[in-house]
Motif scaffolding. Structure first.
Motif, PDB file in Angstrom:
ATOM      1  N   LEU A   1     -18.120  -0.381  -9.410  1.00 28.07           N
ATOM      2  CA  LEU A   1     -16.692  -0.677  -9.481  1.00 28.07           C
ATOM      3  C   LEU A   1     -15.868   0.603  -9.448  1.00 28.07           C
ATOM      4  CD1 LEU A   1     -14.548  -2.885  -9.804  1.00 28.07           C
ATOM      5  CD2 LEU A   1     -14.764  -2.622 -12.278  1.00 28.07           C
ATOM      6  N   GLY A   2     -16.371   1.653 -10.079  1.00 25.86           N
ATOM      7  CA  GLY A   2     -15.649   2.923 -10.116  1.00 25.86           C
ATOM      8  C   GLY A   2     -15.477   3.568  -8.764  1.00 25.86           C
ATOM      9  N   GLU A   3     -16.265   3.134  -7.770  1.00 26.14           N
ATOM     10  CA  GLU A   3     -16.164   3.705  -6.431  1.00 26.14           C
ATOM     11  C   GLU A   3     -15.057   3.058  -5.600  1.00 26.14           C
ATOM     12  OE1 GLU A   3     -19.921   3.630  -4.487  1.00 26.14           O
ATOM     13  OE2 GLU A   3     -21.023   4.357  -6.243  1.00 26.14           O
ATOM     14  N   CYS A   4     -14.488   1.963  -6.094  1.00 22.78           N
ATOM     15  CA  CYS A   4     -13.404   1.306  -5.371  1.00 22.78           C
ATOM     16  C   CYS A   4     -12.130   2.141  -5.459  1.00 22.78           C
ATOM     17  CB  CYS A   4     -13.151  -0.083  -5.939  1.00 22.78           C
ATOM     18  SG  CYS A   4     -14.544  -1.210  -5.739  1.00 22.78           S
ATOM     19  N   GLY A   5     -11.297   2.002  -4.465  1.00 18.45           N
ATOM     20  CA  GLY A   5     -10.065   2.762  -4.439  1.00 18.45           C
ATOM     21  C   GLY A   5      -9.115   2.353  -5.550  1.00 18.45           C
TER      22      GLY A   5
ATOM     23  N   LEU B   1      -8.150  -1.455  -7.111  1.00 19.92           N
ATOM     24  CA  LEU B   1      -8.331  -1.786  -8.522  1.00 19.92           C
ATOM     25  C   LEU B   1      -7.005  -2.188  -9.167  1.00 19.92           C
ATOM     26  CD1 LEU B   1     -10.780   1.070  -9.576  1.00 19.92           C
ATOM     27  CD2 LEU B   1     -11.328  -1.349  -9.228  1.00 19.92           C
ATOM     28  N   PHE B   2      -5.933  -1.502  -8.770  1.00 16.09           N
ATOM     29  CA  PHE B   2      -4.610  -1.846  -9.312  1.00 16.09           C
ATOM     30  C   PHE B   2      -4.211  -3.255  -8.897  1.00 16.09           C
ATOM     31  CE2 PHE B   2       0.011  -2.042  -8.430  1.00 16.09           C
ATOM     32  CZ  PHE B   2       0.471  -1.989  -9.735  1.00 16.09           C
TER      33      PHE B   2
ATOM     34  N   VAL C   1       0.833  -1.203   0.000  1.00 17.65           N
ATOM     35  CA  VAL C   1       0.000   0.000   0.000  1.00 17.65           C
ATOM     36  C   VAL C   1       0.868   1.253   0.000  1.00 17.65           C
ATOM     37  CG1 VAL C   1      -1.730   1.305   1.294  1.00 17.65           C
ATOM     38  CG2 VAL C   1      -1.884  -1.187   1.158  1.00 17.65           C
ATOM     39  N   LYS C   2       1.928   1.250   0.791  1.00 17.63           N
ATOM     40  CA  LYS C   2       2.797   2.429   0.878  1.00 17.63           C
ATOM     41  C   LYS C   2       3.509   2.694  -0.437  1.00 17.63           C
ATOM     42  CE  LYS C   2       3.467   1.839   5.851  1.00 17.63           C
ATOM     43  NZ  LYS C   2       4.401   1.448   6.938  1.00 17.63           N
ATOM     44  N   LEU C   3       3.987   1.613  -1.082  1.00 18.00           N
ATOM     45  CA  LEU C   3       4.668   1.790  -2.365  1.00 18.00           C
ATOM     46  C   LEU C   3       3.698   2.218  -3.456  1.00 18.00           C
ATOM     47  CD1 LEU C   3       7.109  -1.269  -2.378  1.00 18.00           C
ATOM     48  CD2 LEU C   3       7.696   1.140  -2.121  1.00 18.00           C
ATOM     49  N   ALA C   4       2.524   1.563  -3.500  1.00 19.20           N
ATOM     50  CA  ALA C   4       1.528   1.923  -4.508  1.00 19.20           C
ATOM     51  C   ALA C   4       1.049   3.351  -4.313  1.00 19.20           C
ATOM     52  CB  ALA C   4       0.346   0.956  -4.442  1.00 19.20           C
TER      53      ALA C   4
ATOM     54  N   VAL D   1      -7.093  -1.905   2.024  1.00 17.26           N
ATOM     55  CA  VAL D   1      -6.837  -1.004   0.894  1.00 17.26           C
ATOM     56  C   VAL D   1      -6.614  -1.761  -0.416  1.00 17.26           C
ATOM     57  CG1 VAL D   1      -5.345   0.820  -0.004  1.00 17.26           C
ATOM     58  CG2 VAL D   1      -5.949   0.794   2.419  1.00 17.26           C
ATOM     59  N   PRO D   2      -5.752  -2.799  -0.450  1.00 19.72           N
ATOM     60  CA  PRO D   2      -5.576  -3.505  -1.726  1.00 19.72           C
ATOM     61  C   PRO D   2      -6.522  -4.691  -1.903  1.00 19.72           C
ATOM     62  CG  PRO D   2      -3.961  -4.287  -0.170  1.00 19.72           C
ATOM     63  CD  PRO D   2      -4.773  -3.257   0.560  1.00 19.72           C
ATOM     64  N   CYS D   3      -7.461  -4.912  -0.976  1.00 21.59           N
ATOM     65  CA  CYS D   3      -8.303  -6.105  -1.015  1.00 21.59           C
ATOM     66  C   CYS D   3      -9.014  -6.262  -2.360  1.00 21.59           C
ATOM     67  CB  CYS D   3      -9.341  -6.047   0.106  1.00 21.59           C
ATOM     68  SG  CYS D   3     -10.475  -7.455   0.090  1.00 21.59           S
ATOM     69  N   PRO D   4      -8.832  -7.411  -3.042  1.00 17.91           N
ATOM     70  CA  PRO D   4      -9.471  -7.605  -4.344  1.00 17.91           C
ATOM     71  C   PRO D   4     -10.914  -8.093  -4.241  1.00 17.91           C
ATOM     72  CG  PRO D   4      -8.116  -9.496  -3.850  1.00 17.91           C
ATOM     73  CD  PRO D   4      -7.946  -8.542  -2.688  1.00 17.91           C
TER      74      PRO D   4
END
Length: 273
Positions: A61-65, A69-70, A29-32, A46-49
């Motif tokens: 889907l557009g409301e996801c962080g 999404l990355f 998360v910190k690097l991204a 934060v990165p949860c898929p």
């Protein structure tokens, strides 16, 4: 490579996964955040898929962080090209019960592959998860082994519980005890209840039709059908058919336990020609 070297090699991968995704590190998360957007907080959420997977079917889907999404996009690419490597190389929530289950005698463990149709149930739960929001289930966090593992680690390191939801206790018992310690292979939760893992396996299966993709594969000319790989696979992804080891892409996580335990070197992680 001897069994101890291989074990520590796998363990190192899961330690890296822990540092990447779990507090207090959350390095991913910190690097991204340095390249995408600086997050307001660092957490495994934060990165949860899993959340964007659900939101595909809600139209939000557009409301996801952007980091979530990355990471979802990264999972798609890696799983299509290289297989379900996140599960087999980096996910400590899957590795912890797998490793500790080795301390429990097999006579006390359930072999789900002999009791139920694993693959249909796995994908059935996945479909149910995707549409569970319409059943009023809300966010999947209280039923997530990934989040439960995070709470467990914080409790062990700080002595405090950040959440006391009863559902998380039920998830812990199911993930760590019933489907972990007392399941052959220790990855019962991964087999049935992890939507992220099932999603990676689905992509692995689809990617198998693409040229140049990497997968665990059997060299049938070398395979003598000894069955060692069948016994060692934590996901019960290998069966003997016509005296040869057949790897199920819907279950394999690329942990390479089969490759390491094959004295004929008949199984390997290689590229499709």
């Amino acid at each position: 490579m001897d069994k101890y070297s291989f074990f520590f090699k796998r363990l190192l991968g899961y330690i890296v996964g822990f540092i990447l995704f779990y507090e207090p590190f959350t390095l991913f998360v910190k690097l991204a955040g340095k390249f995408i957007v600086e997050p307001g907080f660092t957490s495994i959420h934060v990165p949860c898929p899993k959340i964007p997977l659900q939101e595909i079917f809600t139209g939000r889907l557009g409301e996801c962080g952007p980091i979530s999404l990355f990471f979802l996009g990264l999972l798609v690419v890696v799983s299509l090209i290289g297989g379900a490597l996140f599960c087999g190389k980096l996910c400590p929530a899957g590795a912890l019960p797998e490793f500790l289950s080795r301390l429990v005698p097999d006579k006390f463990k359930l072999d789900w592959d002999r009791l139920v149709p694993v693959v249909p149930l796995r994908y059935g739960f996945f479909v149910g998860f995707l549409f569970s929001v319409y059943g009023g289930m809300g966010l999947p966090c209280p039923y997530c082994n990934y989040y439960t593992f995070d709470i467990l680690m914080q409790f062990l390191t700080t002595g405090s519980l950040i959440s006391t939801l009863p559902s998380l206790l039920g998830t812990f018992i199911l993930w760590f005890v019933i489907l972990g310690l007392f399941t052959k292979g220790g990855r019962g939760y991964c087999l049935f209840l992890c939507p992220a893992g099932t999603f990676c396996s689905l992509l692995q299966f689809l990617g198998g039709y693409l040229p140049g993709t990497w997968r665990m594969r059997t060299d049938f000319e070398r395979c003598v059908g000894c069955g060692l790989c069948v016994k060692q696979c934590p996901m019960r992804a290998i069966k003997l058919q016509s005296g040869k080891a057949q790897i199920n892409p819907h279950l394999c996580i690329g942990c390479q336990e089969c490759e390491h335990n094959c004295f004929k070197q008949a199984i390997g992680y290689n590229r499709k020609k």
